[in-house]
Scaffold this motif. Sequence first.
Motif, PDB file in Angstrom:
ATOM      1  N   CYS A   1       0.820  -1.217   0.000  1.00  0.00           N
ATOM      2  CA  CYS A   1       0.000   0.000   0.000  1.00  0.00           C
ATOM      3  C   CYS A   1       0.849   1.259   0.000  1.00  0.00           C
ATOM      4  O   CYS A   1       0.493   2.260   0.625  1.00  0.00           O
ATOM      5  CB  CYS A   1      -0.942  -0.013   1.199  1.00  0.00           C
ATOM      6  N   GLY A   2       1.963   1.224  -0.691  1.00  0.00           N
ATOM      7  CA  GLY A   2       2.861   2.378  -0.744  1.00  0.00           C
ATOM      8  C   GLY A   2       3.877   2.323   0.362  1.00  0.00           C
ATOM      9  O   GLY A   2       4.968   1.772   0.195  1.00  0.00           O
ATOM     10  N   ALA A   3       3.529   2.864   1.539  1.00  0.00           N
ATOM     11  CA  ALA A   3       4.391   2.769   2.705  1.00  0.00           C
ATOM     12  C   ALA A   3       4.147   1.438   3.412  1.00  0.00           C
ATOM     13  O   ALA A   3       3.190   0.715   3.113  1.00  0.00           O
ATOM     14  CB  ALA A   3       4.101   3.934   3.654  1.00  0.00           C
ATOM     15  N   PHE A   4       4.997   1.105   4.371  1.00  0.00           N
ATOM     16  CA  PHE A   4       4.818  -0.089   5.182  1.00  0.00           C
ATOM     17  C   PHE A   4       3.562   0.060   6.028  1.00  0.00           C
ATOM     18  O   PHE A   4       3.381   1.074   6.708  1.00  0.00           O
ATOM     19  CB  PHE A   4       6.037  -0.285   6.088  1.00  0.00           C
ATOM     20  N   THR A   5       2.680  -0.942   5.990  1.00  0.00           N
ATOM     21  CA  THR A   5       1.395  -0.859   6.694  1.00  0.00           C
ATOM     22  C   THR A   5       1.037  -2.212   7.323  1.00  0.00           C
ATOM     23  O   THR A   5       1.768  -3.201   7.178  1.00  0.00           O
ATOM     24  CB  THR A   5       0.251  -0.462   5.746  1.00  0.00           C
ATOM     25  N   ALA A   6      -0.137  -2.225   7.949  1.00  0.00           N
ATOM     26  CA  ALA A   6      -0.679  -3.464   8.496  1.00  0.00           C
ATOM     27  C   ALA A   6      -0.863  -4.520   7.411  1.00  0.00           C
ATOM     28  O   ALA A   6      -0.820  -5.728   7.696  1.00  0.00           O
ATOM     29  CB  ALA A   6      -2.006  -3.189   9.189  1.00  0.00           C
ATOM     30  N   ALA A   7      -1.066  -4.100   6.171  1.00  0.00           N
ATOM     31  CA  ALA A   7      -1.174  -5.057   5.064  1.00  0.00           C
ATOM     32  C   ALA A   7       0.094  -5.889   4.949  1.00  0.00           C
ATOM     33  O   ALA A   7       0.043  -7.110   4.761  1.00  0.00           O
ATOM     34  CB  ALA A   7      -1.442  -4.317   3.754  1.00  0.00           C
ATOM     35  N   ASP A   8       1.243  -5.237   5.075  1.00  0.00           N
ATOM     36  CA  ASP A   8       2.517  -5.949   4.976  1.00  0.00           C
ATOM     37  C   ASP A   8       2.754  -6.838   6.188  1.00  0.00           C
ATOM     38  O   ASP A   8       3.301  -7.941   6.062  1.00  0.00           O
ATOM     39  CB  ASP A   8       3.657  -4.941   4.828  1.00  0.00           C
ATOM     40  N   ILE A   9       2.334  -6.369   7.361  1.00  0.00           N
ATOM     41  CA  ILE A   9       2.477  -7.193   8.562  1.00  0.00           C
ATOM     42  C   ILE A   9       1.666  -8.481   8.411  1.00  0.00           C
ATOM     43  O   ILE A   9       2.172  -9.586   8.625  1.00  0.00           O
ATOM     44  CB  ILE A   9       2.027  -6.423   9.810  1.00  0.00           C
ATOM     45  N   GLY A  10       0.398  -8.334   8.045  1.00  0.00           N
ATOM     46  CA  GLY A  10      -0.458  -9.498   7.916  1.00  0.00           C
ATOM     47  C   GLY A  10       0.015 -10.453   6.842  1.00  0.00           C
ATOM     48  O   GLY A  10       0.078 -11.672   7.048  1.00  0.00           O
ATOM     49  N   MET A  11       0.364  -9.909   5.672  1.00  0.00           N
ATOM     50  CA  MET A  11       0.795 -10.772   4.581  1.00  0.00           C
ATOM     51  C   MET A  11       2.136 -11.422   4.885  1.00  0.00           C
ATOM     52  O   MET A  11       2.356 -12.605   4.582  1.00  0.00           O
ATOM     53  CB  MET A  11       0.859  -9.979   3.277  1.00  0.00           C
ATOM     54  N   PHE A  12       3.049 -10.679   5.511  1.00  0.00           N
ATOM     55  CA  PHE A  12       4.358 -11.263   5.817  1.00  0.00           C
ATOM     56  C   PHE A  12       4.213 -12.461   6.743  1.00  0.00           C
ATOM     57  O   PHE A  12       4.849 -13.500   6.529  1.00  0.00           O
ATOM     58  CB  PHE A  12       5.309 -10.245   6.446  1.00  0.00           C
ATOM     59  N   THR A  13       3.414 -12.326   7.801  1.00  0.00           N
ATOM     60  CA  THR A  13       3.324 -13.434   8.747  1.00  0.00           C
ATOM     61  C   THR A  13       2.778 -14.689   8.062  1.00  0.00           C
ATOM     62  O   THR A  13       3.281 -15.796   8.297  1.00  0.00           O
ATOM     63  CB  THR A  13       2.454 -13.065   9.961  1.00  0.00           C
ATOM     64  N   THR A  14       1.804 -14.538   7.186  1.00  0.00           N
ATOM     65  CA  THR A  14       1.251 -15.709   6.500  1.00  0.00           C
ATOM     66  C   THR A  14       2.257 -16.286   5.508  1.00  0.00           C
ATOM     67  O   THR A  14       2.452 -17.504   5.446  1.00  0.00           O
ATOM     68  CB  THR A  14      -0.066 -15.354   5.796  1.00  0.00           C
ATOM     69  N   VAL A  15       2.905 -15.429   4.733  1.00  0.00           N
ATOM     70  CA  VAL A  15       3.926 -15.919   3.797  1.00  0.00           C
ATOM     71  C   VAL A  15       5.067 -16.580   4.565  1.00  0.00           C
ATOM     72  O   VAL A  15       5.584 -17.627   4.160  1.00  0.00           O
ATOM     73  CB  VAL A  15       4.443 -14.772   2.905  1.00  0.00           C
TER      74      VAL A  15
END
Length: 223
Positions: free
Chosen positions: A159-173
């Motif tokens: 989503c451009g900057a680091f966000t909760a989207a990256d946190i959630g996706m990283f943990t699952t990946v």
Amino acid sequence: MRLYSGPLSLFARKVEIALYEKAIDFERVEVAFTQTEGYRPKHPDVVAANPKGQVPVLVDGDLTIFDSTVILEYLEEAYPEPPLYPAEPKGKARCRLVELDADEILFVDVRRLLYRTEPPLADEERQKARQEEGQRGEKGILGHYERLAEQLCGKDYFCGAFTAADIGMFTTVHYAVRMDGPRLDDFPPLAAWYRRVYQRPSVARVVAEIAEADGRLSWPLSA
């Protein structure tokens, strides 16, 4: 603040990354867990707080809440700096969709691999069945990785900057990687994103803690 967390709980670890990113002091209460019995006996505070009896559960003063997404949204509103969601509504909605994708779409196939760190079943037919289920999970993950790489093409973060989207996706990946799932190197934008997120101190700390817990609790990986 107090967080009830499991040593190998993907969703609790997701909350921990957000807490570290926001530099919020908290007490981590690790609930009982084994690979053979799971979360049994369940912690009485968790059972009292969450009808599902699952971690994470966050206690902040007189507020007790559960579900990683609800917790992240609460942390953003109560402790807004640094922000972990875009400010404008459409950006925030896109961020939430990526997090939902991680929790409810990608995780469906990642969950099929989780048996790999559990003791093998004595019943050969049941063991074979879950291995076949794992193979179906790998095929599904490959399709998810392809579309996620397309989403990331040309971007550092979802989503451009680091966000909760990256946190959630990283943990699952990361849990797919942890289970010897499909290689990220076959999807360069996704692999570059994974390395970028991994370099954040909050994330590296949690990944190291997961690895330590695996050393104590998990069966050696088996396909």
